[in-house]
Design a protein around this motif. Sequence first.
Motif, short mmCIF file in Angstrom:
data_model
loop_
_atom_site.label_atom_id
_atom_site.label_comp_id
_atom_site.label_asym_id
_atom_site.label_seq_id
_atom_site.Cartn_x
_atom_site.Cartn_y
_atom_site.Cartn_z
N MET A 256 6.13 15.74 8.41
CA MET A 256 6.01 15.00 7.20
C MET A 256 5.84 13.74 6.85
O MET A 256 5.67 13.09 5.93
N ASN A 257 6.32 12.99 8.10
CA ASN A 257 6.24 11.52 8.27
C ASN A 257 7.28 10.92 7.11
O ASN A 257 6.98 10.05 6.40
N ALA A 258 8.50 11.76 6.77
CA ALA A 258 9.38 11.24 5.93
C ALA A 258 9.97 9.94 6.12
O ALA A 258 10.31 9.05 5.27
N LEU A 259 10.18 9.60 7.33
CA LEU A 259 10.78 8.28 7.67
C LEU A 259 9.98 7.21 7.39
O LEU A 259 10.53 6.03 7.28
N ALA A 260 8.60 7.30 7.31
CA ALA A 260 7.76 6.39 7.01
C ALA A 260 7.80 5.92 5.30
O ALA A 260 7.56 5.02 4.99
N TYR A 261 8.38 6.94 4.83
CA TYR A 261 8.53 6.80 3.19
C TYR A 261 9.79 5.88 2.93
O TYR A 261 10.01 4.85 2.22
N LYS A 262 10.96 6.41 3.72
CA LYS A 262 12.23 5.89 3.89
C LYS A 262 12.90 6.08 4.87
O LYS A 262 12.95 7.09 5.16
N THR A 263 13.77 5.05 5.30
CA THR A 263 14.66 5.29 6.60
C THR A 263 16.14 5.22 6.33
O THR A 263 16.41 3.97 5.63
#
Length: 515
Positions: A256-263
């Motif tokens: 879901m490319n979640a880490l691109a949103y927030k790390t």
Amino acid sequence: MKYLILDYLEATASRLPEKTAFADEHTSVTFGQLVHRARAVGSALLPLVSPRSVVGFYMDKSVHTVTGFMGAVYAGCAYAQLNLRHPPARIRAILDTLATPVVVTDREHAPALKQTGFSGRILLLEELLSSAADEPGLLSVRRKMIDTDPLYVNFTSGSTGAPKGVVVCHRNVTDFIPCFTSLFSITEQDTLANQAPFDFDVSVKDLYSGLFTGATVQIVPTAFFSQPTKLMDFLCERRATVLVWAVSALCFLTTMNALAYKTPQTLRAILFSGEVMPVKHLNKLKKYLPHVQYVNLYGPTEITCNCTYYIVDRDFSEHETLPIGVPFPNERVLLLGEDGHEVTAPGETGELCVSGTAVALGYYRDPERTAASFVQNPLSSDRYRDILYRTGDLVRINERGEMVYVSRKDFQIKHMGHRIELGEIEAHLGAVPGVERALCVYLHEKGKILAFTTGPADRQTITAALRETLPAYMIPNLFMRVEEMPLNKNGKIDRARLMERYQAQKEARHGNRTA
């Protein structure tokens, strides 16, 4: 000497009474409050249960659920978490196995519990928490408790159609958790973000690492694992430092490319287990979190969470498989060949077997299956009793001398993070009206369960029936109806010929599409 889980809890509460022990989306509890509330729950349970029986819990994972677990332990019992997402028939099958006189729930979930047909006493946790502590009664029970008393029962899939309840005792956990927390430097300064459901033994590492070290456990809402932005917001806001997660949950982050949103910048360690970690997804995690320690954990429920670990110390290409590493302290791991000899040479494959204090007590009220899996070590059979758990996993030794998972020896699979016996699915398929015979195959490259059936029942009819008895992750993804099951020379269903038919059908469909 501290040999019961309650000793760990009370020692930490004495040292850190005001520190947050557990927190969820809505509430939290300190270590001091946890002891006080758990003793109240335990006091209320004392007249209703007998020592070493199992108390069922039918409620979402939360701070209150943990409090209930510890209350059951104060009453001298074990606990078993029931999965709310399982169909009523499966819940009833588990409750029948447990033969528990009571199930603890809350007002929200009590109506659904009644629909399972449970005939015992239903207790509301809200009411148990308001009970007064019975100090003499609690003390009397405590004096009689020993470290081989059962602590919890976790249910896994069973080949006969009935789930298997793995019984884990206090000693199993008090042996494993100190090693686990020491190896990965988990301390009271850490915040563990709990991902796993409480009926999945990955969660055991969260709960008891927190109780033992004084680390805070933040219970991530289950719903957030379909809402990547909320999940990442939670991890960042709660300042998570350690993730002990199933592989499937970590793959959700990368897919879901979640880490691109927030790390989450506070993370220092990610430990994963449950199935083979695809290197492609591991490399995506490392791209966003390059300074985090990554650890591949391996081991079934029957040996108390894990028996081996591999700290990722080098880069891997996508076609490589991560090693499963080396044994945890005080656990002996053997690879046994077909003739019972020990496999030690690089390139050889054997069945991974485990002995040591962390090996569970067996399966609840199931001596036959216990005897089949918890066996005498053939390497010491003529000298003394030495019980091994046979995992059924085939493992080879690579050129570096590292153990690498290869496949299953039997028809058990890992699918969507769950250990599943294909025989259990077949048993439920065979009970569907219109299905005469059934056989399941796991397509590893696709990550899908394929069911072959004979009889007039169609896919829609079959899946509707299975939803009544099986959790969603056990329902086959693909179906193929055949006129009859081909047999091999031994009179058994010929799986190879069935797969040939499936491949031919698939190729024919592909040819029609391209014509």
